[in-house]
Scaffold this motif. Structure first.
Motif, PDB file in Angstrom:
ATOM      1  N   LEU A  45      31.378  40.265  42.364  1.00 59.23           N
ATOM      2  CA  LEU A  45      31.692  40.850  43.527  1.00 59.23           C
ATOM      3  C   LEU A  45      33.288  40.907  43.687  1.00 59.23           C
ATOM      4  CD1 LEU A  45      30.687  42.314  46.328  1.00 59.23           C
ATOM      5  CD2 LEU A  45      30.423  40.142  47.178  1.00 59.23           C
ATOM      6  N   LEU A  46      33.838  39.486  43.465  1.00 63.02           N
ATOM      7  CA  LEU A  46      35.457  39.527  43.800  1.00 63.02           C
ATOM      8  C   LEU A  46      35.962  40.418  42.505  1.00 63.02           C
ATOM      9  CD1 LEU A  46      35.405  35.648  43.984  1.00 63.02           C
ATOM     10  CD2 LEU A  46      36.361  37.487  45.597  1.00 63.02           C
ATOM     11  N   ILE A  47      35.211  40.406  41.065  1.00 62.85           N
ATOM     12  CA  ILE A  47      35.724  41.543  40.368  1.00 62.85           C
ATOM     13  C   ILE A  47      35.748  42.986  40.844  1.00 62.85           C
ATOM     14  CG2 ILE A  47      35.527  42.290  38.059  1.00 62.85           C
ATOM     15  CD1 ILE A  47      34.719  39.764  36.990  1.00 62.85           C
ATOM     16  N   ALA A  48      34.714  43.476  41.379  1.00 61.22           N
ATOM     17  CA  ALA A  48      34.649  44.497  41.989  1.00 61.22           C
ATOM     18  C   ALA A  48      35.613  44.642  42.865  1.00 61.22           C
ATOM     19  CB  ALA A  48      33.173  44.648  42.826  1.00 61.22           C
ATOM     20  N   PHE A  49      35.860  43.699  44.071  1.00 61.08           N
ATOM     21  CA  PHE A  49      37.041  43.977  45.038  1.00 61.08           C
ATOM     22  C   PHE A  49      38.143  44.069  44.199  1.00 61.08           C
ATOM     23  CE2 PHE A  49      39.441  41.919  48.609  1.00 61.08           C
ATOM     24  CZ  PHE A  49      39.072  43.071  49.445  1.00 61.08           C
ATOM     25  N   PHE A  50      38.436  43.343  43.403  1.00 62.50           N
ATOM     26  CA  PHE A  50      39.906  43.640  42.450  1.00 62.50           C
ATOM     27  C   PHE A  50      39.860  44.937  42.029  1.00 62.50           C
ATOM     28  CE2 PHE A  50      41.923  43.896  38.431  1.00 62.50           C
ATOM     29  CZ  PHE A  50      43.163  43.460  38.820  1.00 62.50           C
ATOM     30  N   LEU A  51      38.981  45.764  41.553  1.00 59.67           N
ATOM     31  CA  LEU A  51      38.854  46.956  41.090  1.00 59.67           C
ATOM     32  C   LEU A  51      39.133  47.727  42.084  1.00 59.67           C
ATOM     33  CD1 LEU A  51      36.020  46.721  38.141  1.00 59.67           C
ATOM     34  CD2 LEU A  51      38.684  46.622  37.798  1.00 59.67           C
ATOM     35  N   LEU A  52      38.458  47.586  43.515  1.00 59.24           N
ATOM     36  CA  LEU A  52      38.607  48.389  44.294  1.00 59.24           C
ATOM     37  C   LEU A  52      40.332  48.497  44.780  1.00 59.24           C
ATOM     38  CD1 LEU A  52      37.497  50.239  46.675  1.00 59.24           C
ATOM     39  CD2 LEU A  52      37.364  47.982  47.936  1.00 59.24           C
ATOM     40  N   LEU A  53      40.786  47.284  44.868  1.00 51.98           N
ATOM     41  CA  LEU A  53      42.143  47.278  45.338  1.00 51.98           C
ATOM     42  C   LEU A  53      43.084  47.849  44.255  1.00 51.98           C
ATOM     43  CD1 LEU A  53      42.655  43.657  46.684  1.00 51.98           C
ATOM     44  CD2 LEU A  53      42.439  45.714  48.014  1.00 51.98           C
ATOM     45  N   TRP A  55      42.447  50.505  42.319  1.00 48.76           N
ATOM     46  CA  TRP A  55      42.275  51.875  42.714  1.00 48.76           C
ATOM     47  C   TRP A  55      43.094  52.339  43.654  1.00 48.76           C
ATOM     48  CZ3 TRP A  55      39.526  54.598  46.344  1.00 48.76           C
ATOM     49  CH2 TRP A  55      39.279  55.941  46.137  1.00 48.76           C
ATOM     50  N   ILE A  56      42.894  51.375  44.912  1.00 45.28           N
ATOM     51  CA  ILE A  56      43.822  51.817  46.089  1.00 45.28           C
ATOM     52  C   ILE A  56      45.255  51.933  45.856  1.00 45.28           C
ATOM     53  CG2 ILE A  56      44.603  51.209  48.121  1.00 45.28           C
ATOM     54  CD1 ILE A  56      41.624  50.005  48.787  1.00 45.28           C
ATOM     55  N   ALA A 126      52.877  43.739  41.331  1.00 45.12           N
ATOM     56  CA  ALA A 126      52.927  45.174  40.840  1.00 45.12           C
ATOM     57  C   ALA A 126      53.147  46.154  42.091  1.00 45.12           C
ATOM     58  CB  ALA A 126      51.753  45.696  40.085  1.00 45.12           C
ATOM     59  N   SER A 127      52.641  45.610  43.457  1.00 46.84           N
ATOM     60  CA  SER A 127      52.673  46.523  44.442  1.00 46.84           C
ATOM     61  C   SER A 127      53.896  45.894  45.303  1.00 46.84           C
ATOM     62  CB  SER A 127      51.409  46.582  45.392  1.00 46.84           C
ATOM     63  OG  SER A 127      50.990  45.297  45.863  1.00 46.84           O
ATOM     64  N   THR A 128      54.414  45.100  45.131  1.00 46.62           N
ATOM     65  CA  THR A 128      55.474  44.448  46.031  1.00 46.62           C
ATOM     66  C   THR A 128      56.767  44.081  45.346  1.00 46.62           C
ATOM     67  OG1 THR A 128      53.618  43.264  47.013  1.00 46.62           O
ATOM     68  CG2 THR A 128      55.997  42.699  48.007  1.00 46.62           C
TER      69      THR A 128
END
Ligand SMILES: Nc1ncnc2c1ncn2[C@@H]1O[C@H](COP(=O)(O)OP(=O)(O)O)[C@@H](O)[C@H]1O
Ligand SMILES: [Mg+2]
Lengths: 257, 274
Positions: A45-53, A55-56, A126-128
């Motif tokens: 689930l945490l990996i999936a959440f990472f992938l979601l972020l 992607w965003i 990467a985003s900051t």
């Protein structure tokens, strides 16, 4: 360290636009979740959440994975250590240190854990912008009574940002000096101790000289570490509160599961 | 605006740095300071914003004594410095942050910082590089960034200490172009160099040697002195030409040095008179 590890990627995604404090809090919170997680389902689930972020954020996954590469050996070592050192049902019956099923499970879990921690950190950087991370940390530290220790949150932030600024030059200097000493016949393989001195002494000398120049430049521009403002003054937006709420719900759901 | 009275300076190890310097600098003046390496130029100008304090004597900026710690901040807002090394004075992680560093230290509101940064970057022509890191800027661009950083302080006086000595000739031209733009905007400029051709158009030139001011005057008079060689300085060929023409009874206007074309034209036209 390869050039591409933990670098900023320009973008204008939701993740890029979040306040650095929000992202710092999120990374801390997610790190705790990652560290507490014992099951593969939760890790998934945490990996999936990472992938979601990811992607965003619009950052390429391969870019983030590259940040993990320098530490791959370390992660692999942890995995092997667990695999062979954990007692349990052997996979192959060896006389000494047989790999066990329990070890396989634990090793995989730990390897995933470290990998995921690094990946979340890579996503943050990467985003900051580095300066924004520094800014965020400064604002988070500001309420602490640091003045009693003789420093201010501004001093700490400035130190951090100077390290980020000058670390590459330091490494470059080290490489130049090493090359220069090698070309003068320094033999690192036979006399490591003398070799280290031959590189460290000029490197430190050069760094101190540069540091003096940096200090002069900073003083000339009125640096005092007491009170500063910032070009990018931080302001929490509605987006930040929404994100924090979302994160809170996710964590709660996760812990209760 | 700047008064130096009987300034002497000894380094912490006892070495004599400056000997009995007396100097006044007027508002709006372009002052050139020349001298060979180690002649004490940097030591002198480091006294102008209180980086160094006089061992003896007094330095005052708009009436503020540099030895008074409570005035230091205001003095540094009045006199900014641009140094020789483009890399060590670049303290931000991006160009824009570097230029913002000074105004941030003054605790100005973000909008004002933004405005100063934009304005300064425009003057040096780097507005399209604002998000670049020092790694991706050339030496010349970094030095222009340092100039922008000084401009963002909105100081009355800017001191340039050998800013072009680490640059290649193209970047040097770039920096000189910016200086031309800055001149005569009611801003005092102190320009330190060991290349005489960079101060041909200064209002006044000082020659330094062994911690002392050994010559002072308009570039025209100072650069005629035959003993400049003794101070380890070399006249630019074009000045030598002008000087020898004059010695031969053929005086030309010093202002012609501004452009080689004009000088050539003048010589060409006047051949009829000889
Ligand atoms: N920290 C120091 N301690 C002792 N002597 C110094 C120090 N810094 C500079 N000097 C000496 O002072 C002299 C003047 O230096 P400087 O002002 O940097 O010259 P310039 O800028 O004209 O090249 C030089 O001879 C130098 O060796
Ligand atoms: Mg110098």
């Amino acid at each position: 360290m390869p050039e591409t590890a933990f670098n900023y990627v320009y973008g204008d995604s939701l993740l890029h636009r979040l306040d650095p404090r929000t992202k710092l809090a999120a990374v801390m919170c997610l790190s705790i979740l990652v560290f507490r997680e014992e099951s593969f389902a939760g890790m998934g689930l945490l990996i999936a959440f990472f992938l979601l972020l990811t992607w965003i954020s619009g950052v390429r996954l391969s870019f983030l994975l590259r940040s993990v590469r320098p530490l791959l050996f370390f992660i692999f070592f942890i995995f092997c250590f667990q695999l062979f050192a954990t007692k349990g049902t052997p996979i192959i019956p060896l006389p000494v240190l047989p790999p066990s099923y329990e070890g396989l499970r634990l090793g995989t879990l730990l390897a995933l854990r470290f990998g995921l921690l690094l990946l979340y950190a890579a996503l943050l950087t990467a985003s900051t912008l580095p300066s924004q991370i520094t800014n965020g940390i400064e604002r988070l530290l500001r309420p602490l009574p640091l003045r009693r220790l003789g420093v201010t949150s501004f001093d700490l932030a400035t130190m951090m940002s100077l390290s980020i600024r000058f670390l590459p030059s330091f490494l470059e200097n080290a490489a130049t000096i090493r090359a220069a000493q090698l070309s003068r016949g320094l033999d690192l393989r036979h006399d490591l101790r003398r070799g280290t001195t031959a590189i460290a002494v000029p490197l430190i000398r050069r760094s101190i000289l540069s540091a003096e120049e940096v200090t002069e430049a900073m003083e000339s521009r009125c640096y005092q570490g007491q009170c500063r403002t910032s070009l990018h003054e931080l302001r929490m937006q509605k987006l930040d509160w929404t994100a924090l709420l979302g994160l809170g719900v996710f964590s709660l759901f996760f812990l209760l599961l | 605006m700047i008064r130096i009275e009987d300034l002497s300076y000894n380094f912490p190890d006892g070495t004599r740095g400056l000997k009995k310097i007396n100097l006044g600098i007027e508002r709006g003046e372009f002052l050139g300071i020349v001298g060979r390496n180690g002649s004490g130029k940097s030591t002198l100008v480091r006294h102008l914003n209180g980086l160094l304090k006089p061992t003896e004597g007094k330095v005052s900026i708009n009436g503020m004594d540099t030895a008074d710690p409570s005035k230091l901040l205001e003095i540094r807002q009045t006199v900014s410095m641009v140094f020789q090394n483009p890399y060590t004075q670049f303290v931000g992680t991006t160009l824009e942050e570097d230029v913002a560093f000074g105004p941030e230290n003054l605790a100005l509101p973000p909008e004002e910082i933004r405005e100063r940064v934009d304005r300064a970057l425009e003057v040096v022509g780097l507005e399209n590089y604002r998000n670049h890191s020092p790694k991706t800027l050339s030496g010349g661009q970094s030095q222009c960034a340092a100039i922008a950083s000084a401009l963002a302080m909105k100081s009355e006086c800017i001191v340039f200490d050998e800013i072009s000595s680490m640059l290649d000739s193209r970047s040097r031209e770039q920096v000189r172009e910016i200086l031309r733009k800055l001149r005569g905007k009611a801003r005092t400029i102190v320009y330190v160099t060991h290349r005489l051709e960079e101060v041909l158009h200064a209002d006044r030139v000082l020659v330094m040697d062994r911690g002392e001011i050994v010559r002072e005057g308009s570039p025209k008079t100072v650069f005629k002195a035959p003993e400049l060689g003794e101070f380890g300085l070399e006249l630019p060929p074009i000045v030598e030409l002008l000087n020898s023409l004059e010695a031969g009874g053929f005086a030309l206007d010093w202002a012609l040095l501004a452009s080689i074309e004009n000088l050539a034209e003048e010589i060409w036209e006047s051949r009829w008179k000889i």
